[in-house]
Design a protein around this motif. Structure first.
Motif, short mmCIF file in Angstrom:
data_model
loop_
_atom_site.label_atom_id
_atom_site.label_comp_id
_atom_site.label_asym_id
_atom_site.label_seq_id
_atom_site.Cartn_x
_atom_site.Cartn_y
_atom_site.Cartn_z
N SER A 9 -11.80 -2.10 -29.26
CA SER A 9 -10.61 -2.95 -29.31
C SER A 9 -9.38 -2.06 -29.52
CB SER A 9 -10.73 -3.95 -30.46
OG SER A 9 -10.44 -3.31 -31.70
N PRO A 18 -8.95 -7.27 -31.57
CA PRO A 18 -10.33 -7.65 -31.90
C PRO A 18 -10.61 -9.12 -31.57
CG PRO A 18 -9.42 -6.29 -33.64
CD PRO A 18 -8.29 -6.57 -32.69
N GLU A 19 -9.64 -10.01 -31.81
CA GLU A 19 -9.83 -11.43 -31.48
C GLU A 19 -10.00 -11.60 -29.97
OE1 GLU A 19 -7.31 -10.21 -33.21
OE2 GLU A 19 -6.73 -11.53 -34.87
N VAL A 22 -13.43 -10.58 -28.85
CA VAL A 22 -14.45 -11.59 -29.16
C VAL A 22 -14.36 -12.74 -28.16
CG1 VAL A 22 -15.09 -13.39 -30.83
CG2 VAL A 22 -14.74 -11.02 -31.59
N ILE A 35 -18.90 -4.50 -32.08
CA ILE A 35 -17.55 -3.92 -32.02
C ILE A 35 -17.66 -2.54 -32.65
CG2 ILE A 35 -16.83 -5.15 -34.15
CD1 ILE A 35 -13.94 -4.99 -33.08
N ALA A 47 -12.16 -9.35 -36.01
CA ALA A 47 -13.27 -9.70 -35.11
C ALA A 47 -14.22 -10.67 -35.81
CB ALA A 47 -14.02 -8.43 -34.68
N ARG A 60 -21.09 -5.47 -36.59
CA ARG A 60 -19.96 -4.58 -36.84
C ARG A 60 -20.42 -3.13 -36.89
NH1 ARG A 60 -17.86 -8.12 -41.76
NH2 ARG A 60 -20.05 -8.71 -41.68
#
Ligand SMILES: [Zn+2]
Ligand SMILES: [Zn+2]
Length: 296
Positions: A9, A18-19, A22, A35, A47, A60
């Motif tokens: 990201s 990060p959003e 996703v 991620i 995330a 993660r």
């Protein structure tokens, strides 16, 4: 079930927040997303929140720059406690090394009587925080010292050339141990991908497996079919998990679309077993796989 365990990201060199990453994964039909920004857990919180909202299963991790027998190796670390002191201190050194590399290269060029400044490099990078070697090359082009990037690398910036500066990378063996102590598991990213050589070989991987390495990334765009077959066989021989992933960077890297390579569900289950064992062997209680109950 579509499992993609290695993506970036904007917390490193991807182009999506990060959003956004996703949401893009959900849109691409990914069920389990890793991620793994470079040397950083900065994107984890955002995330995670997005994964909680969408139901996406999120692992993660981070992709750590290490060095092994004189060569760079990218090490994926899944679910280490990101506040573990030794891990924090190693990652700090890696990040510092990145930001001190440009001044080191500029100083070397100046010592060769080339009138270049850090400002020239900053301008060439569009004032990016991630200014690096390509931007030094671009500055040399702008200054008329070389005709193009290739010449800049060949004359000055490649390893062994006079303005080359190494960046700090953790020793691979150390990092495998540190991540384990932080309760995480390690997978070597694209082991044969960057240099086109079959290195580390099976003997070297056996030694790393004995130190606690959990897996190798077999299905990656940088590996041809022959390398994939050989690496899969090595993983089987050594009891290593064989993963597959896109190494997606948003628009930052072509031909790395989400899900272009995926991890076999059985291999993912084996990785989860290793993840549980690593957590149990350390004192860490978090981070966990988010929405682990989903899609299984
Ligand atoms: Zn990598
Ligand atoms: Zn990567």
């Amino acid at each position: 079930m579509r499992i993609d365990l290695h993506t970036h990201s904007r917390a490193s060199d991807g182009t999506q927040s990060p959003e956004e990453l996703v949401h893009a994964a959900v849109a691409a039909g990914i069920d389990v997303l890793g991620i793994t920004d470079h040397d950083s857990a900065e994107g984890w919180a955002a995330a995670s929140a997005a994964a909680e909202r969408t139901g996406l299963q999120l692992v993660r991790g981070m992709e750590i720059s290490t060095r092994h027998d004189g060569h760079g190796v990218h090490l994926l670390a899944y679910l280490p406690d990101p506040t573990h002191p030794e891990l924090v201190s190693e990652l700090d050194q890696v990040l510092e090394g990145r930001s001190s590399r440009v001044p080191a290269m500029v100083a070397r060029l100046r010592s060769l009587d080339i009138d270049i400044t850090e400002d020239d490099v900053r301008r060439a990078s569009g004032h990016s925080a991630a200014a690096g070697r390509p931007h030094v090359a671009d500055a040399l082009v702008t200054l008329g010292v070389v005709a193009d990037r290739d010449e800049a690398f060949a004359r000055f910036l490649d390893r062994g050339r006079p303005a080359h500066a190494n960046r700090y990378a953790s020793p691979l063996r150390t990092m495998i141990r540190v991540v384990a102590e932080a309760g995480g598991v390690t997978v070597i990213a694209h082991p044969w991908g960057r240099h086109g050589q079959e290195r580390p070989d099976e003997a070297a991987l056996a030694e790393l497996a004995a130190l606690g390495l959990a897996g190798i990334e077999v299905d990656h765009q940088d590996h041809g079919p022959r390398s994939r077959d050989k690496l899969r066989a090595i993983a089987r021989n050594l009891g290593l998990v064989a993963t597959g992933s896109s190494d997606h960077h948003g628009a930052g890297k072509v031909d790395h679309e989400l899900g272009c390579n995926t991890t076999d569900p059985e291999q993912y289950a084996a990785l989860l077993t290793r993840i549980d064992a690593a957590a149990a062997a350390s004192s860490r209680t978090a981070p966990l796989v988010i929405n682990r109950e989903n899609n299984l």
